[in-house]
Every structure is written in C-alpha cells, then in structure tokens.
Motif scaffolding. Structure first.
Motif, mmCIF file in Angstrom:
data_model
loop_
_atom_site.group_PDB
_atom_site.id
_atom_site.type_symbol
_atom_site.label_atom_id
_atom_site.label_comp_id
_atom_site.label_asym_id
_atom_site.label_seq_id
_atom_site.Cartn_x
_atom_site.Cartn_y
_atom_site.Cartn_z
ATOM 1 N N GLY A 131 12.741 20.886 7.574
ATOM 2 C CA GLY A 131 12.067 20.755 6.281
ATOM 3 C C GLY A 131 10.552 20.724 6.411
ATOM 4 N N ILE A 132 9.885 21.625 5.696
ATOM 5 C CA ILE A 132 8.415 21.644 5.605
ATOM 6 C C ILE A 132 8.102 21.808 4.120
ATOM 7 N N GLN A 133 7.477 20.800 3.533
ATOM 8 C CA GLN A 133 7.285 20.836 2.076
ATOM 9 C C GLN A 133 6.346 21.945 1.607
ATOM 10 N N SER A 134 5.273 22.179 2.365
ATOM 11 C CA SER A 134 4.276 23.167 1.947
ATOM 12 C C SER A 134 4.621 24.528 2.538
ATOM 13 N N ARG A 135 4.739 25.547 1.691
ATOM 14 C CA ARG A 135 5.056 26.889 2.194
ATOM 15 C C ARG A 135 3.886 27.465 2.984
ATOM 16 N N GLU A 136 2.660 27.075 2.625
ATOM 17 C CA GLU A 136 1.487 27.512 3.409
ATOM 18 C C GLU A 136 1.581 26.968 4.833
ATOM 19 N N MET A 137 1.970 25.691 4.943
ATOM 20 C CA MET A 137 2.137 25.087 6.263
ATOM 21 C C MET A 137 3.320 25.727 6.989
ATOM 22 N N ALA A 138 4.378 26.027 6.250
ATOM 23 C CA ALA A 138 5.578 26.621 6.861
ATOM 24 C C ALA A 138 5.259 27.954 7.522
ATOM 25 N N ILE A 139 4.483 28.813 6.852
ATOM 26 C CA ILE A 139 4.173 30.125 7.440
ATOM 27 C C ILE A 139 3.241 29.955 8.636
ATOM 28 N N HIS A 140 2.347 28.986 8.552
ATOM 29 C CA HIS A 140 1.428 28.684 9.667
ATOM 30 C C HIS A 140 2.234 28.270 10.907
ATOM 31 N N ILE A 141 3.197 27.371 10.720
ATOM 32 C CA ILE A 141 4.021 26.902 11.844
ATOM 33 C C ILE A 141 4.930 28.024 12.350
ATOM 34 N N ALA A 142 5.533 28.763 11.423
ATOM 35 C CA ALA A 142 6.442 29.850 11.818
ATOM 36 C C ALA A 142 5.723 30.889 12.686
ATOM 37 N N ASN A 210 17.592 40.764 -2.387
ATOM 38 C CA ASN A 210 17.043 39.396 -2.346
ATOM 39 C C ASN A 210 16.613 39.074 -0.916
ATOM 40 N N ALA A 211 15.783 38.020 -0.796
ATOM 41 C CA ALA A 211 15.134 37.708 0.485
ATOM 42 C C ALA A 211 16.105 37.232 1.561
ATOM 43 N N LYS A 212 17.353 36.913 1.188
ATOM 44 C CA LYS A 212 18.309 36.487 2.201
ATOM 45 C C LYS A 212 18.762 37.654 3.083
ATOM 46 N N LYS A 213 18.431 38.864 2.695
ATOM 47 C CA LYS A 213 18.770 40.022 3.532
ATOM 48 C C LYS A 213 17.693 40.297 4.576
ATOM 49 N N ILE A 214 16.824 39.322 4.771
ATOM 50 C CA ILE A 214 15.909 39.361 5.915
ATOM 51 C C ILE A 214 16.527 38.437 6.958
ATOM 52 N N TRP A 215 16.963 39.042 8.065
ATOM 53 C CA TRP A 215 17.783 38.315 9.041
ATOM 54 C C TRP A 215 17.028 38.031 10.342
ATOM 55 N N TRP A 216 15.749 37.755 10.226
ATOM 56 C CA TRP A 216 14.942 37.511 11.428
ATOM 57 C C TRP A 216 15.405 36.275 12.203
ATOM 58 N N ASP A 217 14.892 36.181 13.429
ATOM 59 C CA ASP A 217 15.195 35.020 14.288
ATOM 60 C C ASP A 217 14.578 33.731 13.747
ATOM 61 N N ILE A 218 13.582 33.874 12.916
ATOM 62 C CA ILE A 218 12.990 32.714 12.233
ATOM 63 C C ILE A 218 12.479 33.213 10.889
ATOM 64 N N ARG A 219 12.652 32.406 9.865
ATOM 65 C CA ARG A 219 12.105 32.803 8.569
ATOM 66 C C ARG A 219 11.730 31.555 7.778
ATOM 67 N N VAL A 220 10.690 31.693 6.993
ATOM 68 C CA VAL A 220 10.419 30.689 5.973
ATOM 69 C C VAL A 220 11.483 30.938 4.914
ATOM 70 N N HIS A 221 12.330 29.942 4.682
ATOM 71 C CA HIS A 221 13.511 30.195 3.853
ATOM 72 C C HIS A 221 13.113 30.546 2.423
ATOM 73 N N PRO A 222 13.769 31.572 1.859
ATOM 74 C CA PRO A 222 13.368 32.013 0.513
ATOM 75 C C PRO A 222 13.669 31.016 -0.604
ATOM 76 N N PHE A 223 14.648 30.112 -0.374
ATOM 77 C CA PHE A 223 15.045 29.199 -1.460
ATOM 78 C C PHE A 223 14.816 27.720 -1.140
ATOM 79 N N TYR A 224 14.958 27.349 0.123
ATOM 80 C CA TYR A 224 14.764 25.944 0.494
ATOM 81 C C TYR A 224 13.360 25.751 1.046
ATOM 82 N N GLU A 225 12.908 24.487 1.034
ATOM 83 C CA GLU A 225 11.597 24.193 1.636
ATOM 84 C C GLU A 225 11.796 23.943 3.138
ATOM 85 N N THR A 226 12.194 25.004 3.832
ATOM 86 C CA THR A 226 12.479 24.868 5.255
ATOM 87 C C THR A 226 11.993 26.087 6.031
ATOM 88 N N ILE A 227 11.822 25.868 7.344
ATOM 89 C CA ILE A 227 11.771 26.970 8.298
ATOM 90 C C ILE A 227 13.169 27.049 8.885
#
Length: 365
Positions: A131-142, A210-227
């Motif tokens: 869980g990462i609340q901020s999507r800006e932070m999530a992409i930075h960490i990812a 929809n964004a769930k068809k991106i199957w990368w090894d890591i993704r900022v989740h399209p619906f949840y506040e998670t990596i």
C-alpha cells in the motif's frame, strides 16, 4: 508515515492424485471456498488453477495467518473432492493443450485476442501488493524498485520443468508468460501523469479496454492504492511467500524513507534490468547478476545479502525481521526450483516431483 499495508495473491495447481496431471475442478473448489472466504478465492483462466488472495494486512504476521488459512482451506476442499493442491510456477509435465478454459466473457475475450499465447499460459504466480497512498510516490518507488526485481525473482525461482522436460531454467514460467504483450520489466515513467497518459492512449487506440491488461512484473495498480509486484513464481512454502512479501514491503519502505530525506536510488534502464532478469530466470541464485554501479558481475547470493543490508534500517519498524531471516535459509538450502531438480535427479520421474510439491504446499502451516 505510509502504512505499507500488504496483500498477497497466490495461484495454485489443482492436481489429480492418481495421474498427478493437472485436473479441471469445474470451479467446485472455488464455489465451496467462496462460501467460507467469500471473494478471497477466485477462478482463473484455466480450470486447473485456483487463485487466493488475502485481505489487506497490516504486517507480515497478519499476512502469514491469512496465506496459511487460505492454503489450508483450498487444500482441504480439494481433498474432499479427491484432488490435491500444489504450489509451483509450472506443472512438471501436464500439457496445456489438454486443459480446459474457464467459461467467462473476460477469458473468452483474452483467448480470442491472444490465441495460443493465452491457451498455453498455464503458469502460477505470486502477486504482492504494498500500500502506497500517494500515486506520485508510488510511481517514484516503482521506477527505482525495478532494479531489485531480479534479485527477489531469483530467490522465488520454482519452475524448472515444462511439459515433461527439464528446461535448463530455474524459472521457465516467465519464458511462457513472455509470449503475452505488455509483460516483463516496465520502462520508468517520469511522472504519474505520463503513466496515466500511456494507459489512456492504449485504451483510446483499442490496444486494451482497461489497465488490468497491463501485465508487467511491477505496476502501480490501476484501482487500488498499491504497487503490485508480479515477477515471482508461486512459492512452494508459506515461509517463502512471506519472506518475499516482507522483502517487497521493506524495499518500498526504504525507498520511501530515502525520498523523505531528499535521496533516491538510481533509476536504471529497462534494457539493463532485463539482463539481470534473464540471468535470474536461467540460474536462480546460483549465477551472477550485474552490479550496474560497479559495472561488473557479482555472485547473486552476495547481491541478495547486500539487498538485505540495504533495507535493514526499516525492517524493525515494519516488524518483518524474523520473516526476512528465511531468505538466509533459501540462500543456504536452495530455491523451490533447486529442490524440484534434486527430487527429479534422485527419483528420475516427474510424478515424484509432483508428490513432493503437493507435500510441501502445507508444510509449516
């Protein structure tokens, strides 16, 4: 402080105890499990797969209880139906062509579009959400955590066999999945807006709906506040699942902490990280990975120990030190792939490998 909550999803093989082949369970396990755990147990594209997912957990201790409970429930329900559950990245010998596809509009659509790439995608993975609340932070960490994905992947290697052959890889699962579009290590994105615009463009141009068809090894989740970390094979043991979960959680917390101190880890290009991913798939923890800082090959085990040192200052706050200790056990005693190969060398047949996998799936629960 970010909470770094965790969620764990595991995909299991459904096995016929007599033939040891993968077996369609006609969603009976899922239906029975949903009466106990509601939406925590799901069908997958192939009928011989059962997927389970924990609730949101505050720490690895909670995650361990949930993962253990879900494995136990699914195994008991399978047992009641004369079936077994196994945890590995691929089945040692079952052929995909003989496996039934689950009837569901989403799966029909994927098979219609991807054809044999989808039908042959008979693989089993571990997905870990942090869980990462901020999507800006999530992409930075990812962006930064991509460098470490091959290290954890090497530890998780648990699919040396495919269709009755020793593939020579410690994880062949990723080679099977490579046939899909939008898989593997993603590029770095300069901002969350760039990432969102990329997804919008793909939707607009009918590449995906929809964004769930991106199957990368890591993704900022399209619906949840998670990596979401998606690179690992499904681990044979609960101890392994929790150790990898702890490592992903600790990496996110460490990179977050560095950001708060106006520091960051180097963001390496996808092309370089892919070299390490290939080595991890081929050799597991027995090879060498490239240390891009030193620009030289380094023993994979040594780099994993460095990784544990790197996250050491956040693990006590997260409460996952004990769970991370199991990484040392893997470094000493081998990965799931190493254990499967040892059984095969000792017994000489794949049925014994399947029996070993199913016997280990509930070990320590």
């Amino acid at each position: 402080m970010n909470e770094f909550t965790i969620g764990v999803e595991e995909e299991f093989m459904v096995i016929d105890p007599v033939t040891r082949e993968l077996k369609s369970h006609e969603q009976k396990i899922v239906d029975a499990a949903q009466r106990i755990h509601e939406d925590q147990v799901k069908a997958e594209m192939h009928q011989a797969v059962v997927e389970v997912g924990t609730h949101i957990c505050r720490n690895t201790e909670e995650a361990r209880k949930e993962v253990s409970k879900l494995r136990l429930t699914v195994a008991q329900l399978a047992g009641d139906m004369g079936l077994r559950i196994g945890a590995a990245g691929t089945h040692p010998f079952s052929h995909w062509a003989g496996q039934l596809i689950t009837e569901h509009p989403r799966y029909s659509e994927i098979v219609d579009e991807l054809q044999d790439a989808a039908r042959s995608n008979l693989i089993f993975g571990l997905h870990v959400h942090v869980g990462i609340q901020s999507r800006e932070m999530a992409i930075h960490i990812a962006n930064q955590v991509r460098y470490f994905l091959p290290h954890v992947f090497a530890l998780s290697a648990n699919s040396p066999f495919w269709e009755g052959r020793n593939t020579g890889y410690k994880s062949f699962r990723t080679k099977v999945f490579d046939k899909f579009p939008r898989t593997g290590i993603p590029d770095a994105f300069s901002s969350i807006e760039e990432y969102d615009n990329y997804i919008k463009l793909l939707v607009k141009t009918n590449c995906i709906d929809n964004a769930k068809k991106i199957w990368w090894d890591i993704r900022v989740h399209p619906f949840y506040e998670t990596i979401e970390f998606r690179i690992c094979d499904c681990p044979m043991l609960v101890d392994e699942t929790i150790a990898f979960t702890a490592l992903f959680q600790a990496l996110c917390a460490k990179l977050y902490k560095l950001r708060l101190q106006n520091m960051k880890f180097i963001t390496y290009p996808r092309a370089l990280i892919n070299e390490n991913k290939w080595r991890a798939a081929r050799y597991g923890i027995d090879g060498k990975l490239i240390d891009f800082g030193k620009q030289q090959e380094v023993n994979t085990r040594a780099l994993i120990l460095e990784l544990l040192d790197f996250v050491d200052d956040v693990v006590d706050e997260l409460g996952c030190r004990e769970d991370l200790q199991y990484i040392h056990h893997i470094l000493e005693h081998g990965t799931g792939a190493d254990r499967q190969l040892a059984i095969y060398q000792q017994k000489g047949n794949f049925e014994d490998v399947v029996d070993f996998i199913t016997s280990q799936t509930l070990k320590g629960i």
